[in-house]
Enzyme design. Structure first.
Site: not given
Length: 474
Positions: A136-139, A324
């Site tokens: 998941h990109h939030s990681i 991010n």
């Protein structure tokens, strides 16, 4: 294990809003078949000791999208999967593409840390086995994850040493006279203010009314109607460096120039097939608004040594160096008759963009909108900015030499993403002496993304020959 909590950062909270829910996909090729048990053992000793890869997403306030990372025990068998496949299938490369595309449509399980790995012991054209990572990109973003993988690996030439990222910073000459220094600082500050203002106003216009023209690479209505297809092409990094040196540009300029050429050729073919392109092939671009959104990293990533200490010694992640933290530049698509002009034009455009602090302004506005109106509003603004252009582009610098990751030698690393409101996304990732060009394209709109790869490869070969001829004539 004592459960520890850490608030999810504002940019990562946005990535859990349904309209901007992003996932990173990394297809990694290995030189040898994968020993699954040894692969898992190496992962247990490295990556699952990273705080983000050993944390659940704990929902604190679902309506306001407030979350926390809660440390938990990780069962490696819940994250590493080995599908039952025929190793002697007829079209293994297409199988890997189809497998990755199917995988991108499935949601992650939020009852465990948000990552998975699928091992495919299947010989393809570029590797003897493949591992598909879904994170998941939030990681973390591409820069964070690349640094992490390097911290988990070792140099192939020295199994005891950590890999390194080869980066160069431009050192500008300083004038000797005080008056000249003052003029330089004052002049550059004035230009920075000017370009930041102009680019910020363009972003505002893009959010409100300045959308790209619908074209064969942009049809917003199709975004949710078809899955993406993920393909890649490996080209010589040495060839790109040769072109870069001859034209006094950057590697990114060369790749963007090749991308611009490929998109123009693809659009020309599409418009000609429906009778819309006239004899003057430049006109079909000139009278349409077609733009690229180029991702920009806004912070120094953690060092490979620092991330290694996080996993081996249990140190905390350095604030502001993981996650991010990105912005973007927007550049228009142009067509030229001279092949070299694509790269020269990109260099001139990017030199101006780099003088702007607009990506930082974007990041500030996103955080301000989140504070004032919430995560949903910030996600809509971010999505609106991307969905108004045609193509998304990112470039991440990889290791400068071959590495061994999770006990196996790596052939290539092909990162991409799922969830961006675009029908075409392109990622450039360097590895050793290779440049991997990855594409995520809407299957319904772009029937054959390999065609775009072909255009890029032929363009770079053509420019290389032009450069070699010019060097030979000196």
């Amino acid at each position: 294990m004592v459960q520890q909590e850490e608030p999810v950062s504002p940019p990562s909270r946005i990535l859990h809003v349904p309209c901007f829910d992003l996932c990173v996909l990394i297809v990694m090729g290995f030189s040898t078949p994968i020993d699954v048990d040894y692969f898992k053992k190496c992962m247990e000793q490295t990556v699952i000791k990273h705080p983000r890869f050993s944390s659940l997403l704990d929902i604190k306030d679902k309506k306001r999208y407030k979350f926390a990372w809660k440390r938990t025990r990780v069962n490696i068998d819940d994250h590493v999967f080995v599908p039952d496949i025929d190793p002697n299938m007829e079209f293994p490369d297409k199988f890997v593409e189809d497998f990755t595309s199917d995988l991108s449509t499935k949601p992650l399980d939020f009852s465990k840390p948000l990552w998975e790995v699928y091992i495919l012991n299947l010989k393809i054209s570029d590797a003897n086995s493949v591992a598909v990572f879904r994170i998941h990109h939030s990681i973390g973003d591409g820069v964070s994850l690349t640094s992490l993988f390097l911290a988990c690996g070792k140099k192939a030439s020295d199994p005891e040493a950590l890999p390194v990222l080869q980066t160069k910073k431009r050192v500008l000459p300083k004038p000797s006279k005080l008056t000249d220094r003052f003029r330089l600082v004052f002049g550059s500050s004035l230009l920075t203010f000017y370009y930041t203002l102009i680019e910020s106003l363009k972003d505002l216009a893009t959010l409100t009314f300045l959308k790209d023209t619908n074209n064969p690479l942009r049809q917003p209505k199709l975004l949710d109607q078809a899955r993406n297809r993920y393909v890649h092409r490996i080209i010589s990094l040495d060839d790109i460096k040769l072109i870069r040196k001859a034209l006094n540009t950057t590697i990114n300029d060369v790749l963007l120039g090749a991308t611009q050429f490929a998109v123009c050729e693809y659009l020309k073919k599409q418009y000609e097939s429906c009778g819309e392109a006239n004899k003057n092939s430049i006109d079909f671009i000139k009278h349409r608004r077609i733009r690229f959104a180029i991702a920009v990293n806004l912070r120094d990533s953690m060092s490979v040594e620092g991330l290694s200490d996080v996993m081996e010694k249990g140190k905390e992640l350095e604030p502001g160096k993981w996650g991010n933290i990105v912005g973007s530049y927007t550049i228009p698509l142009k067509k030229f008759d001279d092949p070299l002009e694509y790269i020269r034009d990109i260099k001139a455009t990017m030199d101006k963009r780099k003088m702007s602090h607009n990506p930082r302004v974007q990041n500030f506005i996103m955080r301000l909108v989140m504070v004032l109106f919430g995560a949903q509003a910030a996600a809509r603004v971010t999505r609106g900015l991307f969905s108004s252009v045609t193509i998304g582009v990112s470039n991440v610098v990889g290791p400068s030499e071959e590495i061994i990751l999770f006990g196996h030698p790596v052939c290539y690393i092909s990162p991409t993403a799922r969830g961006f409101p675009l029908c075409l996304i392109m990622h450039y990732h360097s590895y050793d002496k290779k440049m991997i060009i990855s594409m995520a394209s809407n299957e319904q709109l772009i029937r054959d993304p390999h065609e775009l790869c072909d255009y890029m490869q032929k363009y770079l070969e053509n420019v290389k020959q032009i450069v070699l001829q010019s060097l030979g004539g000196k």
